[in-house]
Structures are given as structure tokens and as C-alpha cells.
Design a protein around this motif. Structure first.
Motif, PDB file in Angstrom:
ATOM      1  N   UNK A  70      33.741  26.165  52.091  1.00 47.41           N
ATOM      2  CA  UNK A  70      35.117  26.461  52.465  1.00 47.41           C
ATOM      3  C   UNK A  70      35.568  27.738  51.766  1.00 47.41           C
ATOM      4  N   UNK A  83      38.085  30.061  50.051  1.00 48.56           N
ATOM      5  CA  UNK A  83      39.377  29.824  49.402  1.00 48.56           C
ATOM      6  C   UNK A  83      39.805  31.079  48.666  1.00 48.56           C
ATOM      7  N   UNK A  84      41.112  31.213  48.504  1.00 47.36           N
ATOM      8  CA  UNK A  84      41.652  32.269  47.656  1.00 47.36           C
ATOM      9  C   UNK A  84      42.486  31.601  46.577  1.00 47.36           C
ATOM     10  N   UNK A  85      42.200  31.944  45.342  1.00 45.80           N
ATOM     11  CA  UNK A  85      42.951  31.366  44.227  1.00 45.80           C
ATOM     12  C   UNK A  85      43.612  32.511  43.464  1.00 45.80           C
ATOM     13  N   UNK A  86      44.896  32.380  43.176  1.00 42.87           N
ATOM     14  CA  UNK A  86      45.616  33.427  42.450  1.00 42.87           C
ATOM     15  C   UNK A  86      46.229  32.850  41.191  1.00 42.87           C
ATOM     16  N   UNK A  87      46.354  33.685  40.180  1.00 40.33           N
ATOM     17  CA  UNK A  87      46.977  33.229  38.939  1.00 40.33           C
ATOM     18  C   UNK A  87      48.497  33.198  39.101  1.00 40.33           C
ATOM     19  N   UNK A 141      41.742  43.476  43.010  1.00 42.56           N
ATOM     20  CA  UNK A 141      40.311  43.458  42.649  1.00 42.56           C
ATOM     21  C   UNK A 141      39.903  42.021  42.382  1.00 42.56           C
ATOM     22  N   UNK A 176      37.818  38.594  41.989  1.00 43.86           N
ATOM     23  CA  UNK A 176      36.463  38.190  41.656  1.00 43.86           C
ATOM     24  C   UNK A 176      35.927  37.452  42.878  1.00 43.86           C
ATOM     25  N   UNK A 210      33.211  34.933  44.345  1.00 42.03           N
ATOM     26  CA  UNK A 210      32.184  33.966  43.993  1.00 42.03           C
ATOM     27  C   UNK A 210      31.421  33.607  45.253  1.00 42.03           C
ATOM     28  N   UNK A 240      38.992  52.245  38.027  1.00 40.92           N
ATOM     29  CA  UNK A 240      39.116  50.816  38.301  1.00 40.92           C
ATOM     30  C   UNK A 240      38.048  50.405  39.325  1.00 40.92           C
ATOM     31  N   UNK A 254      35.254  47.709  38.494  1.00 40.67           N
ATOM     32  CA  UNK A 254      35.274  46.495  39.316  1.00 40.67           C
ATOM     33  C   UNK A 254      33.911  46.271  39.966  1.00 40.67           C
ATOM     34  N   UNK A 276      31.485  43.099  39.410  1.00 38.81           N
ATOM     35  CA  UNK A 276      31.065  42.282  40.548  1.00 38.81           C
ATOM     36  C   UNK A 276      29.551  42.143  40.598  1.00 38.81           C
ATOM     37  N   UNK A 320      42.523  42.043  35.385  1.00 38.39           N
ATOM     38  CA  UNK A 320      43.097  41.997  36.735  1.00 38.39           C
ATOM     39  C   UNK A 320      42.135  41.273  37.670  1.00 38.39           C
ATOM     40  N   UNK A 321      40.869  41.485  37.449  1.00 39.20           N
ATOM     41  CA  UNK A 321      39.871  40.828  38.302  1.00 39.20           C
ATOM     42  C   UNK A 321      39.888  39.322  38.102  1.00 39.20           C
ATOM     43  N   UNK A 322      40.185  38.909  36.881  1.00 44.85           N
ATOM     44  CA  UNK A 322      40.181  37.469  36.593  1.00 44.85           C
ATOM     45  C   UNK A 322      41.388  36.767  37.192  1.00 44.85           C
ATOM     46  N   UNK A 323      42.378  37.534  37.632  1.00 47.61           N
ATOM     47  CA  UNK A 323      43.624  36.906  38.093  1.00 47.61           C
ATOM     48  C   UNK A 323      43.554  36.479  39.563  1.00 47.61           C
ATOM     49  N   UNK A 324      42.490  36.839  40.229  1.00 45.87           N
ATOM     50  CA  UNK A 324      42.385  36.444  41.635  1.00 45.87           C
ATOM     51  C   UNK A 324      40.917  36.157  41.926  1.00 45.87           C
ATOM     52  N   UNK A 325      40.660  35.052  42.585  1.00 46.51           N
ATOM     53  CA  UNK A 325      39.289  34.669  42.892  1.00 46.51           C
ATOM     54  C   UNK A 325      39.157  34.351  44.367  1.00 46.51           C
ATOM     55  N   UNK A 326      38.151  34.929  44.983  1.00 42.92           N
ATOM     56  CA  UNK A 326      37.865  34.641  46.379  1.00 42.92           C
ATOM     57  C   UNK A 326      36.559  33.843  46.400  1.00 42.92           C
ATOM     58  N   UNK A 327      36.681  32.589  46.807  1.00 49.16           N
ATOM     59  CA  UNK A 327      35.495  31.745  46.926  1.00 49.16           C
ATOM     60  C   UNK A 327      34.952  31.898  48.338  1.00 49.16           C
ATOM     61  N   UNK A 328      33.723  32.323  48.453  1.00 47.26           N
ATOM     62  CA  UNK A 328      33.161  32.469  49.794  1.00 47.26           C
ATOM     63  C   UNK A 328      32.729  31.124  50.371  1.00 47.26           C
ATOM     64  N   UNK A 358      33.475  27.440  48.789  1.00 48.48           N
ATOM     65  CA  UNK A 358      33.814  26.452  47.766  1.00 48.48           C
ATOM     66  C   UNK A 358      33.531  25.040  48.270  1.00 48.48           C
ATOM     67  N   UNK A 387      43.737  20.551  42.753  1.00 47.82           N
ATOM     68  CA  UNK A 387      44.446  21.536  43.579  1.00 47.82           C
ATOM     69  C   UNK A 387      45.456  20.769  44.412  1.00 47.82           C
TER      70      UNK A 387
END
Lengths: 74, 741
Positions: free
Chosen positions: A15, A17-21, A68, A70, A72, B480, B484, B488, B522-530, B532, B556
Motif C-alpha cells: 500500500x 502511503x504518505x506520512x508527514x510530521x 524532500x 524519504x 522507503x 539540498x 538529498x 536516498x 527535512x527529509x526525516x519529516x516526510x516519508x513516502x512508503x512505496x 507499506x 495510525x
């Protein structure tokens, strides 16, 4: 070993997903039609489900907006 | 690249008995054995490592050199080229009879000894005509022999006199050469390859783009004042022949190795592979396109190989230079009688039948003088150009200059390492990291090429953008985007800071550290799981109970858990959705765009998909409208996405065609229709119909034929037409005969 009641859950695999702080960032994405079109459902203030198969396009959009994230992999 | 199978077994049976007899001697065979016995002896010998090692001890210096050369060349080589390389090594003894001492004779001896075979399918024990390099076949050896070749080719040292230091010198540091080569690889990579024409040559437009990308504005840019003709072409072919690029099915030359991987090799490894490529890149010449006429392409490769052999044969002389003129003379002395860049065949000695020995000697001397005079015009300019182009560019040779003209040369430390196997004090993988740069507050890094190690160069290429490079320094910029990209690909902030600091030899400017930390954060503040893994529970209570019981994951919302690891007992999931596979068909769709969701909880994306393209009417119903579809298109979606999505989720066989046409029309497809009230005349009898539409009187009352039995009537002439039809005795009904579909 942890045992889960089989009828009490559904497993969602692969799935996107996008997770934001900061939840405000997700609010901004949902308010922007060009970004919102990749988002399918908000599960929480911080997490949203994305359109399957379009994570690369969303990543490009986020990069264009100066983010930017991360990434996964599966 | 190998073109033959390097095992003699496939070829031995095609040899004659006398050929096998000679070849078997190295395995202990004798004249008394029959053909099949010699064949078996050779095969047994090749299969037995102990026999192979024993046979090798019985080889001459020339034979050992031949095998070592073939090992360097991948096990096969053009026979004339191998002969020339052996002559260049100095291992071929002077000929007693020049007429018999042609290039094929040198190689035939090796074939007779059973060390080589030729690529001639019908006679692998033969080399064909001796005087034409154009006709000379490939020769190869058996991999089982090569497996025991552990020595380098023996090269008899040249007798060249070291010179006193020249007035000025030109030398490229290994790091400068490495930077440029990596730049070429990155340039080709960024263009996604270089296209080839139908004839297999490089597309001019793509070469131009590569030149621009690398800052080579002219066809013959200069490197430290030395002209390098058509460098893009040179590198493209050198990379191809070295195996660092290949031709894709769509006729595009693309890299086979990533620039980052190439950068991680030692300087010696980088240059070694390219040297081989340049040797065989006969599509490019050292002196430019305009001088290409007249020379023999295959001899160009030979000449380069011989030159490398001669450089390998340079005497040990520390940092002393040697005269280019002397090198040229040595080149001629070793191979001049057997080689010409411009001829398909070896130079022919004078015909001396019936002459006395004194006359023969005089004729040979005159012949050699003539050859030398031609050599000075043809081969000498090429030699100088080779030293000033690829050999200088790759950092193999340094040049001694006199009034801007190269007059002497020497091998650099890199050149000695690559060609003579000498130890290299810098540039080997694993070298101790040293201070090599200054990190400036504006995020630029000034790099001193003399001190930077290959690992440090790789680090810079991966974490920063190169903005300039000169003979002794290079400039990189942190940004940046580059940081980045590096993160990555697996780098870490700690590694970045530590490496920058170590290479700098001083604390980093504070703002640089702050900036890098901020970019990483800044990179740690947003995560895109391809992809999950999410567990959805029926309610919060069950979710929380599972977490309490030890389920590893992050909660969640109210019902979900984002799993940190594999689900316990993964085989027992009666209910699951895999978003990498086609999702359930769960929609019905009508012609007027009404979409009904049959199972609301089928997955987590269906309602979002419907909201994107349609207007919600109630809990399970949406409608596709012009407004809703156009809104999605304005947001950047494409109508094909909607059609594909509907077809994938629709429970029916085919999407209603009328709805499909509507979707396309909303997306902007031009769809023209015409609706108007008309009067038509219908007649099912073909002859009568033709008579009516063909009638000169009635034709003027008609507008056009719509169908084989239907014609459009001018509304103003209806009664006139009726009168004519009644006069003709026709029944004129007021209704049409229509077949319903």
C-alpha cells in the motif's frame, strides 16, 4: 507467538502511503488539486493512502514543491 | 569482446594428421602415434592441470609472451596484431631469411606448437595469406592454458638514452584524468546514451549534445594546450570497445556501468579498461577526420598495441624523459619492416634472386632506408599524435615541451603502474584518507587534485555537483538536491559530516554544518512508503488489544497499524488486499455516467478514486459529469487514466460505448454530430430509386442521397416532387419503413 483473531482485521499489502510530521502539510496537499489527485484517503492527521502505481508521479510533484521525502521501497 | 569459443576441443577434429602430430609434441607425443592417438593425447593434456603446468615449463620465452599477451587480450586476437605485438616485445629473433620471416610465420609456429588455433572454421591449423592484415584471421588459445598463465608478457627493454630535464613539462594528475572520464560517463548517462545511425556511426546530433554537456565546444578542443580531435567520438568508441558501454536494441550506445561504480575503482583500474578500449577504437583517429583518408583501419589498432608494448619496454629511469624521436626510431626498428599504417599488406622486401650476398645486403639497406623515409611521413606524425591525445589525456605519459611543442616524454607513475606493474604511491583503493579540500561557507568545496584519493573523489561525486575542474584543482558545490540524493542512496548525515571534515583537515564552517543538518532533518519529516503493510482492525478496541499483545507497528488513526515487520503467521490471512495486484471489480456503470459501488469496504482507495472523477450522490453512488471529469483533468490527470481505471473496476464486460464517447468528448476530443428536421424520400425498389435520383427533372428537387434507398428532399420542393410521383402512378405514403435494431 502473537495470534490475531482472523475475522477482526484486514491486511493491506504493498500500500503506498504518505506520512508527514506536520499535519498541516497534508492539509496543504489535499487543498492543492494537483497534489490531491494522488491522495486517496486520509487515515489520520499524519498519514494518507496514495493512488497505487503513482507514487513516482507524486514524488516528482513533491520534489517540484521543494519537499524532500524519504522514500522507503517495498 | 570474445567472438570464438576458447576451447580447442571443437576444432581439433578438423585438423590433419600432420598438424596434430606437431601439436601433440608439447604434450609428450611422438611421430609414431596415429591421428586419433595424438588427438586423445592433446585432449587429455588440456584437461589435466598437472599436464598443462608441465607443458608450460617447456615453452620458450616467445611462446610464454604470446600466451601472456593473449591473456591480456581476452584469449583471442587478430593474428597479424599478435605477431606485431610479439615483434614489439623484442622476443622474435632476427630472421635468417627475410622472405620467410613474415608475420604469419611467427604465428604459424605457435599454432604448430599447439598453443594457438585460428578462427578459420574449415582449417583451424592455418592462417591463410601472410601479407595482408585485412585477410588475417583471429587466433585464440585454450582457456585451460590461460588459467595457468600468471606472468606478464616479457618485453625486452628499449635502449633509449635518458635526457636532461626539458624546459617545461605537461602532466595530468590521475585524479584530473579520473574526473574527466567520470564526467564523460555522467554526460553519456544524463543523455541516456548516444544514438547510432543505420550504418552504425554515432548520430551527429547526439555527439554535439555530449560535446556541449562536457564543455567541449569545438570539434578539437584542447587539453592543457594540446589538441584532442573529436573527443566525444573517441570516448564513445573507447567505452564500447572496453565493455563499459554496449549497443541497446534500439541502436543507442548506453553505459554498462554506473559512473559511481567506475569512480570507485582505483585510478589504475579505470585507466586499464580504457586503454584497451582506445587501442581498439579504430572508428576514431588521433589526427582528426580530415586525415582519415588512405590509412588502414585495422592497422591503427595494431599500431596502438605496439606503442603500448614499447612504452612497457621503456627502461627504468626514474623521472627522466626520453626523446620522442628516439621512441619513433625504436618503433621502426622493432616493427618497421613488417608494418605500415597505410597498407593492407606488410612491406615487401626487394626481390633478390640471382644477386650476390653483398648485393642483397645493399638492396636490403636501400629498402630499409626507403621504408624509414616513408615512415617519417606516415607513421611518425601518428605516434606524436597518440602521445599528445589519449595517452596524455589518460595520464599515462607526461610530455616535455620546447617552445610549445612536445619533444620528449616519460611514463607517469600511473603509466608505470598500468603498463609495467610498478607500485603506485597514490590512487589505490584503500589509500589513507588525507586532507584534500577546503569547504567554504558558501557550500563550495575547493579540491586539490594532487591530494585527493579515489574514495574521496567518489564521495564528492555522490554528495556534490562538480562545477569546474582545472589541472590542479576542482570545485564542487553542496546543495539540498545533492545531499538529498546521497541520503536516498544510503549515505548518512554523520558520514557526510565526518568525511567532509576529515578531508578538510579543519572544522567545517558552522553554517555548512547547520545547513546539512537541516537538509537531513527535512527529509526525516516526510516519508513516502512505496509498499507499506497496514493492518486494518474492525475497531479501535481490537487494534489496541493487538498492540498490547505485542503486535509490532505504529498505530495510525483509530483502526490501523503500520507494520514494522512481517505479520505473525503470514499464511493465515483470510482477508487481505494486495495493491500491487489488480484490485477487485466493484463498480457498475450506466450509460449516463451513474456509478454504483457494490462493496464500500472493498479497499482503501476506491472511494478516493471515485471522488477524483465523479460527483458523489449518496453513500454508494457517484455520477460522472463533464464538470467532475474536467476538474480531474485540470488537476493534471489524463482521460486515459479514467478509462483504464473504470475498465479495471467495472464488473461488466465492456464500458458503455456512449459513456466512453462522452468521456473522450469531455476531455476535448472533437465529436461532431448534426441534428435537423428533414424530408426524405424512401424507395426500396432499386431501379425505381435510381430512376428518381437520376432523373434530370427530379434531380433539382433533391439534396443528396443518404442511403441506397433514401434521398434528402429540398423542403421547398416537397409538393412538386409529390405531384411528379403521383403523376408517375407511384404510391406516396407519409411514413417511412424503418427496421428497429
Amino acid at each position: 507467538m502473537l495470534m490475531l483473531e482472523l475475522d477482526k482485521y484486514i491486511l493491506h499489502e504493498n500500500l503506498p502511503l504518505l506520512e508527514v510530521a506536520n499535519p498541516q502539510e497534508l492539509d496543504v496537499f489535499l487543498a492543492d488539486a494537483r497534489t490531491a489527485r494522488f491522495i486517496r484517503r486520509r487515515l489520520s492527521p499524519h498519514v494518507a493512502v496514495l493512488a497505487p502505481g503513482q507514487d513516482a508521479a507524486l514524488l516528482a510533484r513533491l520534489r517540484k514543491l521543494g519537499h524532500t521525502p524519504k522514500v522507503l521501497e517495498r | 569482446m570474445a567472438t570464438l569459443i576458447h576451447r580447442f576441443d571443437h576444432y581439433l577434429e578438423r585438423l590433419r594428421a600432420d598438424q596434430l602430430k606437431k601439436m601433440a609434441r608439447v604434450w609428450g607425443g611422438s611421430n609414431k602415434l596415429r591421428k586419433d592417438e595424438n588427438l586423445a593425447l592433446i585432449q587429455r593434456g588440456l584437461d589435466d592441470p598437472v599436464e598443462v603446468r608441465a607443458a608450460i615449463t617447456r615453452l620458450s620465452d616467445l611462446e610464454c609472451t604470446a600466451l601472456a599477451l593473449l591473456k591480456q587480450l581476452g584469449g583471442e586476437c587478430n593474428s597479424s596484431a599478435l605477431a606485431m605485438a610479439l615483434r614489439a616485445s623484442g622476443c622474435v629473433p632476427p630472421a635468417k631469411n627475410r622472405y620467410r620471416a613474415d608475420n604469419s610465420a611467427v604465428i604459424q609456429d605457435l599454432v604448430d606448437r599447439g598453443l594457438l588455433l585460428s578462427g578459420y572454421a574449415y582449417d583451424p591449423g592455418s592462417l591463410g595469406s601472410s601479407y595482408s592484415s585485412y585477410m588475417s584471421p583471429l587466433v585464440f588459445t585454450d582457456d585451460r592454458l590461460l588459467a595457468h598463465v600468471t606472468w606478464s608478457p616479457e618485453v625486452k627493454p628499449l635502449r633509449l638514452k635518458p635526457l636532461s630535464p626539458p624546459p617545461a613539462t605537461l602532466e595530468r594528475r590521475p585524479s584530473a584524468a579520473a574526473l574527466d572520464v567520470i564526467g564523460v560517463l555522467q554526460g553519456i548517462d544524463s543523455l541516456d546514451g548516444i544514438g547510432l545511425t543505420q550504418k552504425g556511426t554515432l548520430r551527429v546530433s547526439d555527439v554535439r549534445k555530449l560535446n556541449l554537456a562536457l564543455g567541449w565546444d569545438k570539434r578539437a578542443p584542447t587539453v592543457n594546450g594540446l589538441v584532442f580531435p573529436e573527443p566525444a567520438t573517441a570516448f564513445a568508441y573507447a567505452l564500447f570497445h572496453s565493455g563499459l558501454s554496449k549497443i541497446r536494441d534500439d541502436h543507442v550506445l548506453v553505459l554498462t556501468t554506473a559512473p559511481e561504480h567506475f569512480a570507485s575503482l582505483s585510478y589504475g583500474e579505470q585507466v586499464q579498461s580504457l586503454l584497451y578500449g582506445f587501442t581498439h577504437a579504430t572508428e576514431w583517429t588521433e589526427w582528426g577526420e580530415e586525415y582519415r583518408m588512405g590509412y588502414n583501419t585495422s592497422n591503427l589498432s595494431m599500431a596502438r598495441m605496439v606503442l603500448l608494448m614499447l612504452l612497457t619496454a621503456l627502461p627504468e629511469a626514474g623521472e627522466s624523459f626520453f626523446s620522442i624521436e628516439a621512441l619513433d626510431a625504436a618503433f621502426f626498428e622493432r616493427v618497421g619492416e613488417y608494418f605500415s599504417l597505410y597498407s593492407y599488406s606488410s612491406p615487401q622486401p626487394p626481390y633478390w634472386y640471382g644477386k650476390t650476398p653483398a648485393e642483397q645486403e645493399r638492396m636490403m639497406q636501400e629498402w630499409r632506408q626507403k621504408l624509414r623515409a616513408q615512415w617519417l611521413i606516415q607513421e611518425t606524425p601518428w605516434l606524436k599524435a597518440a602521445l599528445m591525445t589519449w595517452l596524455y589525456y589518460l595520464g599515462i605519459v607526461a610530455l616535455g615541451m620546447d617552445n610549445g611543442t612536445p619533444v620528449s616524454f616519460r611514463l607517469t607513475e600511473l603509466g608505470r603502474s598500468v603498463l609495467q606493474g610498478a607500485h603506485m604511491s597514490t590512487g589505490r583503493a584503500g589509500d589513507e584518507v588525507q586532507t584534500a579540500w577546503i569547504v567554504q561557507p558558501n557550500l563550495e568545496i575547493l579540491v586539490y587534485l594532487e591530494h585527493v584519493t579515489p574514495e574521496q573523489l567518489v564521495f564528492l561525486e555522490q554528495h556534490a555537483t562538480r562545477v569546474g575542474a582545472q589541472q590542479h584543482t576542482a570545485q564542487y558545490r553542496l546543495s539540498q538536491e545533492t545531499v538529498y540524493a546521497a541520503l536516498e542512496k544510503g549515505s548518512t548525515l554523520e558520514r557526510m559530516l565526518a568525511t567532509l571534515q576529515t578531508g578538510s583537515g579543519a572544522p567545517l564552517p558552522q553554517n555548512v554544518t547547520v545547513e546539512l543538518r537541516e537538509w537531513a532533518a527535512r527529509r526525516e519529516r516526510m516519508t513516502l512508503y512505496q509498499g507499506a503493510r497496514l493492518l486494518e482492525f474492525t475497531d479501535a478496541a481490537h487494534r489496541d488489544a493487538a498492540l498490547e499483545a505485542g503486535l509490532r507497528g505504529a498505530p495510525v488513526g483509530e483502526q490501523f497499524v503500520l507494520l514494522a515487520s512481517a505479520v505473525p503467521d503470514p499464511a493465515a490471512h483470510p482477508r487481505g488486499v494486495n495493491y500491487a495486484k489488480p484490485l477487485s471489480r466493484c463498480l457498475t456503470v450506466t450509460e449516463d455516467g451513474m456509478v454504483t459501488l457494490l462493496r464500500p469496504d472493498v479497499d482503501l482507495v476506491i472511494e478516493g478514486e471515485l471522488d477524483l472523477w465523479a460527483e458523489r450522490r449518496d453513500a454508494t453512488t457517484w455520477q460522472l459529469t463533464s464538470d467532475s471529469v474536467c476538474a480531474a483533468l485540470r488537476a493534471g490527470a489524463r482521460i486515459e487514466e479514467a478509462l483504464n481505471w473504470l475498465e479495471a473496476r467495472f464488473t461488466g464486460l465492456l464500458l458503455p460505448p456512449f459513456l466512453r464517447a462522452a468521456l473522450l468528448a469531455w476531455a476535448g476530443a472533437v465529436t461532431q454530430t448534426h441534428l435537423a428536421e428533414v424530408v426524405v424520400l424512401q424507395c426500396g425498389q432499386r431501379e425505381v430509386f435510381d430512376a428518381i435520383v437520376g432523373s434530370p427533372t427530379l434531380r433539382s428537387l433533391l439534396c443528396g442521397v443518404l442511403a441506397p434507398d433514401l434521398v434528402l428532399v429540398n423542403p421547398a420542393a416537397v409538393e412538386t416532387l409529390r405531384a411528379h410521383l403521383v403523376w408517375a402512378g407511384f404510391d406516396v405514403a407519409d411514413e417511412l419503413k424503418v427496421k428497429r435494431r
